[in-house]
Design a protein around this motif. Structure first.
Motif, PDB file in Angstrom:
ATOM      1  N   ASP A 221     -25.116  18.573  57.788  1.00 47.88           N
ATOM      2  CA  ASP A 221     -24.807  19.933  57.342  1.00 47.88           C
ATOM      3  C   ASP A 221     -25.664  20.336  56.150  1.00 47.88           C
ATOM      4  OD1 ASP A 221     -22.949  20.086  59.331  1.00 47.88           O
ATOM      5  OD2 ASP A 221     -21.209  19.748  58.044  1.00 47.88           O
ATOM      6  N   ALA A 222     -25.923  19.381  55.244  1.00 48.36           N
ATOM      7  CA  ALA A 222     -26.765  19.688  54.083  1.00 48.36           C
ATOM      8  C   ALA A 222     -28.194  20.013  54.518  1.00 48.36           C
ATOM      9  CB  ALA A 222     -26.759  18.513  53.103  1.00 48.36           C
ATOM     10  N   CYS A 223     -28.702  19.288  55.499  1.00 46.35           N
ATOM     11  CA  CYS A 223     -30.057  19.551  55.990  1.00 46.35           C
ATOM     12  C   CYS A 223     -30.172  20.949  56.583  1.00 46.35           C
ATOM     13  CB  CYS A 223     -30.436  18.524  57.057  1.00 46.35           C
ATOM     14  SG  CYS A 223     -30.918  16.923  56.413  1.00 46.35           S
ATOM     15  N   PHE A 224     -29.239  21.296  57.464  1.00 42.30           N
ATOM     16  CA  PHE A 224     -29.341  22.566  58.182  1.00 42.30           C
ATOM     17  C   PHE A 224     -28.914  23.771  57.349  1.00 42.30           C
ATOM     18  CE2 PHE A 224     -29.680  19.675  61.758  1.00 42.30           C
ATOM     19  CZ  PHE A 224     -30.601  20.323  62.569  1.00 42.30           C
ATOM     20  N   THR A 225     -28.415  23.511  56.127  1.00 37.98           N
ATOM     21  CA  THR A 225     -28.156  24.613  55.202  1.00 37.98           C
ATOM     22  C   THR A 225     -29.136  24.607  54.034  1.00 37.98           C
ATOM     23  OG1 THR A 225     -26.476  23.264  54.065  1.00 37.98           O
ATOM     24  CG2 THR A 225     -25.700  24.781  55.766  1.00 37.98           C
ATOM     25  N   GLY A 226     -30.085  23.660  54.056  1.00 37.74           N
ATOM     26  CA  GLY A 226     -31.138  23.641  53.048  1.00 37.74           C
ATOM     27  C   GLY A 226     -30.746  23.055  51.706  1.00 37.74           C
ATOM     28  N   PHE A 228     -31.116  20.313  49.557  1.00 37.66           N
ATOM     29  CA  PHE A 228     -31.922  19.098  49.386  1.00 37.66           C
ATOM     30  C   PHE A 228     -31.151  17.991  48.664  1.00 37.66           C
ATOM     31  CE2 PHE A 228     -35.352  22.188  49.943  1.00 37.66           C
ATOM     32  CZ  PHE A 228     -36.222  21.501  50.766  1.00 37.66           C
ATOM     33  N   VAL A 229     -30.512  18.352  47.558  1.00 31.67           N
ATOM     34  CA  VAL A 229     -29.856  17.347  46.706  1.00 31.67           C
ATOM     35  C   VAL A 229     -28.730  16.652  47.464  1.00 31.67           C
ATOM     36  CG1 VAL A 229     -28.525  16.979  44.597  1.00 31.67           C
ATOM     37  CG2 VAL A 229     -30.466  18.558  44.591  1.00 31.67           C
ATOM     38  N   ASN A 233     -28.611  12.674  48.578  1.00 30.30           N
ATOM     39  CA  ASN A 233     -27.528  11.793  48.111  1.00 30.30           C
ATOM     40  C   ASN A 233     -26.827  11.122  49.292  1.00 30.30           C
ATOM     41  OD1 ASN A 233     -28.022  12.389  45.440  1.00 30.30           O
ATOM     42  ND2 ASN A 233     -26.461  13.975  45.307  1.00 30.30           N
ATOM     43  N   ALA A 234     -26.562  11.914  50.342  1.00 25.23           N
ATOM     44  CA  ALA A 234     -25.918  11.343  51.533  1.00 25.23           C
ATOM     45  C   ALA A 234     -26.826  10.316  52.199  1.00 25.23           C
ATOM     46  CB  ALA A 234     -25.565  12.461  52.516  1.00 25.23           C
ATOM     47  N   TRP A 235     -28.123  10.609  52.253  1.00 28.26           N
ATOM     48  CA  TRP A 235     -29.105   9.681  52.821  1.00 28.26           C
ATOM     49  C   TRP A 235     -29.088   8.350  52.082  1.00 28.26           C
ATOM     50  CZ3 TRP A 235     -32.530   7.856  56.197  1.00 28.26           C
ATOM     51  CH2 TRP A 235     -33.606   7.104  55.750  1.00 28.26           C
ATOM     52  N   GLN A 236     -29.090   8.388  50.761  1.00 32.52           N
ATOM     53  CA  GLN A 236     -29.096   7.158  49.969  1.00 32.52           C
ATOM     54  C   GLN A 236     -27.829   6.339  50.193  1.00 32.52           C
ATOM     55  OE1 GLN A 236     -31.712   6.141  48.489  1.00 32.52           O
ATOM     56  NE2 GLN A 236     -32.917   8.039  48.581  1.00 32.52           N
ATOM     57  N   ARG A 237     -26.687   7.017  50.294  1.00 29.69           N
ATOM     58  CA  ARG A 237     -25.433   6.289  50.518  1.00 29.69           C
ATOM     59  C   ARG A 237     -25.406   5.645  51.900  1.00 29.69           C
ATOM     60  NH1 ARG A 237     -23.227  10.661  47.405  1.00 29.69           N
ATOM     61  NH2 ARG A 237     -22.860  11.889  49.282  1.00 29.69           N
ATOM     62  N   LEU A 238     -25.890   6.365  52.905  1.00 25.89           N
ATOM     63  CA  LEU A 238     -25.924   5.808  54.257  1.00 25.89           C
ATOM     64  C   LEU A 238     -26.853   4.601  54.335  1.00 25.89           C
ATOM     65  CD1 LEU A 238     -25.947   9.097  56.339  1.00 25.89           C
ATOM     66  CD2 LEU A 238     -24.214   7.301  56.475  1.00 25.89           C
ATOM     67  N   ARG A 239     -27.981   4.688  53.676  1.00 27.30           N
ATOM     68  CA  ARG A 239     -28.912   3.556  53.688  1.00 27.30           C
ATOM     69  C   ARG A 239     -28.318   2.352  52.962  1.00 27.30           C
ATOM     70  NH1 ARG A 239     -31.552   1.936  56.639  1.00 27.30           N
ATOM     71  NH2 ARG A 239     -33.529   1.409  55.679  1.00 27.30           N
ATOM     72  N   SER A 240     -27.571   2.596  51.875  1.00 23.76           N
ATOM     73  CA  SER A 240     -26.946   1.491  51.147  1.00 23.76           C
ATOM     74  C   SER A 240     -25.879   0.808  51.995  1.00 23.76           C
ATOM     75  CB  SER A 240     -26.324   1.996  49.837  1.00 23.76           C
ATOM     76  OG  SER A 240     -25.193   2.810  50.084  1.00 23.76           O
ATOM     77  N   ALA A 334     -34.557  20.512  55.979  1.00 26.51           N
ATOM     78  CA  ALA A 334     -34.042  21.268  54.832  1.00 26.51           C
ATOM     79  C   ALA A 334     -35.032  22.357  54.399  1.00 26.51           C
ATOM     80  CB  ALA A 334     -33.749  20.324  53.666  1.00 26.51           C
ATOM     81  N   ARG A 335     -36.334  22.055  54.465  1.00 23.73           N
ATOM     82  CA  ARG A 335     -37.350  23.057  54.106  1.00 23.73           C
ATOM     83  C   ARG A 335     -37.300  24.247  55.066  1.00 23.73           C
ATOM     84  NH1 ARG A 335     -41.001  18.675  53.836  1.00 23.73           N
ATOM     85  NH2 ARG A 335     -41.295  17.911  51.714  1.00 23.73           N
TER      86      ARG A 335
END
Length: 341
Positions: A221-226, A228-229, A233-240, A334-335
């Motif tokens: 949802d963050a990606c498709f609403t642009g 970035f932050v 943050n969600a990306w980093q948590r998923l990778r961890s 996001a861009r």
């Protein structure tokens, strides 16, 4: 040369070849790697109260800078005799030289267990272990449904807890892909149950949250609403948590396809409100997706679907760069969204 697949790891550990004196445990699932390393070390020590002097722990970073140290340590006779167990911690540095030097000799007085991250088939460390009859290399990847079911059943059985089919399936569906996180969630659930020996669906709903699913939804949802932050943050948590990058890209692609199908209906003359209400998404994700349909045209969505498909293919061909490839895809989505605001 013997190259074991991920699904063969448990069988290899259950019936190890006595010639295997060096174990390389590697893969993207850090929790599963750590768990299996601990099991192999405990099995090699083989005592209910193991002799602490038989266990030698070497820092992977230090060993990389002094490759011959492993050979010296493996050939040093312990103070009180007995086969030593040498455990080498995870490192991002190259251990190929140290392992090649050891495997060039006959290893008799020690069992070496190496904990490693993701390794490509051309990794010198992995190739040395797969080629030597004295070594074994076992991959550890994110748990699938079958592996998660085994973790759940074993944990419940050990605790003397029973569960009906609905509760068991809900529990499996609620766990993420990282073995260590799954173990922690199971421990939390069993602590919550206390003396109860029956697991109910309500217990799972009250105690365990599917963190990987929630974070994936947040990232999409963050990606498709642009945003970035929030996306980063969600990306980093998923990778961890150890979630595979291609799984994240797949979630983005599925949502892009949902939006594309909806947008085509709108462009074909159907009411935006009617189409938005028909999205099979939980609230408030449905409301967020209805707003996305204002921002994203069918042409943009089709282009994004193609780009995400290419990202998945690129990540599978270049597993060592899968994280960077997926992160680039996240930022590009996001861009695009921001350009339409």
């Amino acid at each position: 040369m013997v190259a074991f697949k991920a699904h063969e790891a448990a069988r290899a550990m259950a019936k190890p070849d006595p010639r295997w004196k060096l174990w390389l445990i590697y893969g993207a699932d850090a929790g599963l790697v750590s768990e299996r390393v601990g099991q192999i070390v405990a099995s090699a020590l083989g005592e209910s109260t193991p002799d602490p002097f038989r266990l030698v722990q070497l820092d992977g970073d230090e060993l990389a800078s002094d490759p011959l140290r492993l050979l010296d340590e493996a050939n040093t006779i312990g103070l009180f005799g007995g086969e030593k167990v040498i455990r080498i911690s995870r490192t991002s540095k190259m251990l190929g030289s140290a392992v090649e030097a050891l495997l060039a000799t006959t290893v008799n007085g020690a069992v070496v267990v190496i904990e490693a991250g993701e390794l490509t088939p051309k990794s010198a460390l992995r190739m040395a272990c797969e080629r030597s009859p004295q070594a074994i290399a076992l991959p550890c990847y994110a748990d699938d449904g079958r592996a998660l079911a085994e973790v759940v059943d074993m944990s419940l059985r050990s605790a003397g807890v029973t569960a009906d089919r609905a509760a068991r399936e809900a529990l499996i569906a609620s766990l993420g892909s990282d073995r260590l996180v799954s173990r922690q969630e199971m421990q939390k659930l069993l602590l919550y149950l206390g003396r109860s020996t029956r697991l109910e669906l309500a217990d799972i709903e009250a105690c365990i949250g599917d963190s990987s699913v929630r974070e994936s939804d947040t990232l999409v949802d963050a990606c498709f609403t642009g945003n970035f932050v929030l996306a980063d943050n969600a990306w980093q948590r998923l990778r961890s948590e150890g979630l595979e990058p291609t799984v994240i890209t797949g979630a983005l692609m599925r949502h892009a396809l949902v939006l594309l199908q909806a947008q085509l209906k709108i462009e074909d003359g159907q009411s935006r409100q009617f189409v938005g209400d028909g999205l099979r998404l939980p609230y408030p994700r449905k409301a967020a997706s209805q707003a996305m349909l204002v921002q994203w045209s069918s042409a943009m969505l089709a282009s994004s679907v193609r780009a995400l498909g290419q990202s998945v293919a690129d990540a599978r061909r270049n597993s060592s760069l899968s994280g960077e490839i997926t992160q680039r895809a996240i930022l590009e989505i996001a861009r695009k969204s921001n350009r339409k605001k």
